[in-house]
Design an enzyme around this catalytic site. Structure first.
Site, PDB file in Angstrom:
ATOM      1  CG  HIS A   1      -2.021   1.012   1.129  1.00 61.44           C
ATOM      2  ND1 HIS A   1      -2.990   0.975   0.149  1.00 61.44           N
ATOM      3  CD2 HIS A   1      -2.301   2.111   1.870  1.00 61.44           C
ATOM      4  CE1 HIS A   1      -3.820   1.985   0.315  1.00 61.44           C
ATOM      5  NE2 HIS A   1      -3.423   2.700   1.344  1.00 61.44           N
TER       6      HIS A   1
ATOM      7  CG  HIS B   1      -1.819   6.831  -0.593  1.00 65.17           C
ATOM      8  ND1 HIS B   1      -2.858   6.445  -1.409  1.00 65.17           N
ATOM      9  CD2 HIS B   1      -2.127   6.361   0.638  1.00 65.17           C
ATOM     10  CE1 HIS B   1      -3.754   5.774  -0.690  1.00 65.17           C
ATOM     11  NE2 HIS B   1      -3.332   5.708   0.549  1.00 65.17           N
TER      12      HIS B   1
ATOM     13  CD  GLN C   1      -0.901  10.161   1.544  1.00 59.76           C
ATOM     14  OE1 GLN C   1      -0.587   9.492   2.526  1.00 59.76           O
ATOM     15  NE2 GLN C   1      -2.129  10.160   1.034  1.00 59.76           N
TER      16      GLN C   1
ATOM     17  CE1 TYR D   1      -6.104  10.881  -2.753  1.00 55.27           C
ATOM     18  CE2 TYR D   1      -5.308   8.697  -2.228  1.00 55.27           C
ATOM     19  CZ  TYR D   1      -5.440  10.023  -1.896  1.00 55.27           C
ATOM     20  OH  TYR D   1      -4.912  10.492  -0.728  1.00 55.27           O
TER      21      TYR D   1
ATOM     22  NE  ARG E   1     -13.909   7.113   4.875  1.00 54.45           N
ATOM     23  CZ  ARG E   1     -12.713   7.542   4.466  1.00 54.45           C
ATOM     24  NH1 ARG E   1     -12.609   8.613   3.711  1.00 54.45           N
ATOM     25  NH2 ARG E   1     -11.630   6.913   4.839  1.00 54.45           N
TER      26      ARG E   1
ATOM     27  CG  HIS F   1      -8.156   3.297   1.847  1.00 57.55           C
ATOM     28  ND1 HIS F   1      -8.197   4.422   1.050  1.00 57.55           N
ATOM     29  CD2 HIS F   1      -6.853   3.080   2.114  1.00 57.55           C
ATOM     30  CE1 HIS F   1      -6.963   4.855   0.841  1.00 57.55           C
ATOM     31  NE2 HIS F   1      -6.133   4.064   1.464  1.00 57.55           N
TER      32      HIS F   1
ATOM     33  CG  HIS G   1      -5.882   1.103   6.774  1.00 50.67           C
ATOM     34  ND1 HIS G   1      -4.539   1.297   7.009  1.00 50.67           N
ATOM     35  CD2 HIS G   1      -6.221   2.012   5.808  1.00 50.67           C
ATOM     36  CE1 HIS G   1      -4.091   2.277   6.248  1.00 50.67           C
ATOM     37  NE2 HIS G   1      -5.088   2.727   5.500  1.00 50.67           N
TER      38      HIS G   1
ATOM     39  CG  ASP H   1      -1.087   4.348   4.205  1.00 50.53           C
ATOM     40  OD1 ASP H   1      -1.314   5.211   3.354  1.00 50.53           O
ATOM     41  OD2 ASP H   1      -1.934   4.033   5.061  1.00 50.53           O
TER      42      ASP H   1
HETATM   43  C1  NGQ Z   1      -5.692   8.339   1.570  1.00 49.44           C
HETATM   44  N1  NGQ Z   1      -4.906   7.537   3.706  1.00 49.44           N
HETATM   45  O1  NGQ Z   1      -6.509   8.118   0.689  1.00 49.44           O
HETATM   46  O2  NGQ Z   1      -4.580   8.807   1.328  1.00 49.44           O
HETATM   47  C2  NGQ Z   1      -6.053   8.005   2.993  1.00 49.44           C
HETATM   48  C3  NGQ Z   1      -6.642   9.218   3.660  1.00 49.44           C
HETATM   49  C4  NGQ Z   1      -9.122   9.055   3.358  1.00 49.44           C
HETATM   50  C5  NGQ Z   1      -5.064   6.730   4.747  1.00 49.44           C
HETATM   51  N2  NGQ Z   1      -6.258   6.362   5.038  1.00 49.44           N
HETATM   52  C6  NGQ Z   1      -7.847   9.780   3.040  1.00 49.44           C
HETATM   53  N3  NGQ Z   1      -4.037   6.312   5.452  1.00 49.44           N
HETATM   54  O3  NGQ Z   1      -9.097   7.948   3.866  1.00 49.44           O
HETATM   55  O4  NGQ Z   1     -10.172   9.638   3.064  1.00 49.44           O
HETATM   56 ZN    ZN Z   2      -4.157   4.492   1.908  1.00 50.22          ZN
END
Ligand code: NGQ
Ligand code: ZN
Length: 421
Positions: free
Chosen positions: A29, A31, A34, A94, A182, A205, A242, A293
């Site tokens: 995982h 991104h 980040q 994304y 969501r 996620h 997660h 992540d």
């Molecule tokens: C993300 N990251 O998409 O980068 C997510 C945060 C979300 C983590 N969950 C944003 N670690 O979940 O809406």
């Molecule tokens: Zn993530």
């Protein structure tokens, strides 16, 4: 070795000239963008700082990226991953469009930046273009900063097909990611799943934050994992990222259905998510792996160590991740990661290897029986000497061949990303 030999029977480590050879490690995982904000969200802005306020900071960083900056940051990240022993990475991608939400002239421009970074550095990439449609379980539209993440189902499938047509060699796979329950309405989820090729990997996620569990219960009358298991054919092609907050039924349900759980210990700690129910999940026979992540750490050693330490801190016991016949914590953890890697990434990892430097002080006097534990539980001095991906040496003497050039581009990119305005 027969194909059906129990995994414990396959030697994990072998001695090579001046080193200890291990299989390459999968990072389930990532991104990539980040990486540019690692360490930059650690000042209290508000006494109620939380995952959700961190996310606002993260969105501000995401808003600054274009394909060139993403290429520079991802290249640096992938060099760091390879030097740390990761040979495969699943990129949960994304940030698709321009900041105002309009697609780039090439709608796959951001995806291509990641592919170029992987190809330039030699890491195996499982690119997971993400479907992101709504700002919450109630179906609210995407917020201003989320617009560049969004697709409708047709637009998403076009991107998926475009990328998929270019993948399939030994260094690139393309799978599907649903950002979260969501962000994807049930009907859209069904449409996309029905359109995927049978071998496509699917990552999502899920159940990372208590707030998400509560919203899901309120609107879908089920907890997130419970809802997913009841509304999709979740099997070994799936990776649940997660899965922090699980009840007993969900722990058993995941283990029985066969998806991999991608646990991201350092990020989950950093974001205050909660602790994955590792003991119960291992007892139930569940498949799991690790992800870096948000890249506040880029080290399989640190992910595995903290996965174990989290359990020790809450149970007040030692040596938790073990099984009958596998008393070494380090080996049990590493075998866990290896067992799920092909299902989650789509790469079997043959030709990938990590060679630890037998001359490292961490490994003085090491034997085949203790070298993995010593690597994972004796500090942060890098012990990775060489790394091969698909039979090609990409790291020698601890250094990636392109380290300097990639770093120079990264420094310039960081100056631009962090400039005022
Ligand atoms: C993300 N990251 O998409 O980068 C997510 C945060 C979300 C983590 N969950 C944003 N670690 O979940 O809406
Ligand atoms: Zn993530």
């Amino acid at each position: 070795m027969p194909a059906n030999a129990p995994v414990d029977a396959v030697p994990l480590v072998s001695q090579v000239d001046g080193g200890w050879r291990l299989p390459g490690i999968a990072n389930l995982h990532s991104h990539a963008f980040q990486r540019a904000m690692a360490g930059l969200a650690e000042r209290q802005m508000n006494p109620s700082d939380s995952f959700w306020t961190w996310r606002e900071t993260m969105y501000r960083m995401a808003a600054r990226f274009d394909p060139e900056l993403l290429h520079a940051v991802a290249s640096q990240l992938y060099v760091e991953m390879l030097e740390a022993g990761y040979t495969r990475v699943c990129e949960f991608h994304y940030v698709h469009h321009a900041p105002d939400g309009r697609p780039y002239d090439d709608p796959a421009a951001m995806s291509r930046a990641l592919i170029a970074a992987a190809r330039d550095t030699g890491i195996r990439l499982t690119l997971l273009p993400v479907l992101y449609m709504t700002g919450g379980f109630d179906g609210r539209p995407l917020g201003e900063r989320q617009k560049r993440f969004g697709h409708d189902v047709d637009g998403y499938l076009r991107l998926f097909e475009t990328l998929r047509a270019e993948a399939g060699d030994e260094l690139l796979r393309v799978g599907c990611a649903l950002h979260s329950l969501r962000a994807v309405p049930p009907e859209a989820m069904r449409e996309v799943l029905a359109a995927l090729p049978a071998d496509a990997r699917i990552h999502v996620h899920i159940s990372e934050q208590v707030g998400e569990v509560q919203d899901c219960l309120a609107i879908r009358d089920r907890r997130p994992v419970e809802w997913l298991l009841q509304n999709a054919e979740v099997d070994a092609r799936w990776t649940l990222v997660h899965a922090t907050h699980l009840n007993d039924w969900e722990v058993a349900g995941i283990a029985k259905s066969g998806p991999t759980v991608a646990i991201c210990p350092t990020t989950e700690a950093n974001l205050g998510d909660g602790l994955f129910r590792l003991c119960d999940f291992l007892d139930a026979g569940g498949a799991w792996g690790i992800g870096s992540d948000s890249h506040i750490s880029v080290s399989p050693v640190e992910e595995l160590r903290w996965l174990e330490y989290g359990q020790r801190l809450v149970t007040r016991h030692r040596n938790i991740a073990v099984s009958p016949g596998s008393p070494s914590v380090g080996e049990t953890l590493l075998r866990g990661v290896l067992a799920s890697a092909a299902d989650s990434t789509g790469f079997d990892g043959s030709g990938d290897a990590v060679v630890l430097d037998a001359g490292s002080p961490l490994l003085a006097g090491a034997t085949a029986g203790d070298v993995v534990d010593r690597w994972i539980f004796s500090g942060n001095r890098g012990a990775v000497r060489d790394v091969d991906v698909a039979g090609r040496r990409v790291v020698s003497d601890g250094r990636h061949a392109e380290r300097e050039a990639v770093l120079a581009r990264y420094r310039e990119a960081m100056d631009r990303l962090l400039a005022d305005g």
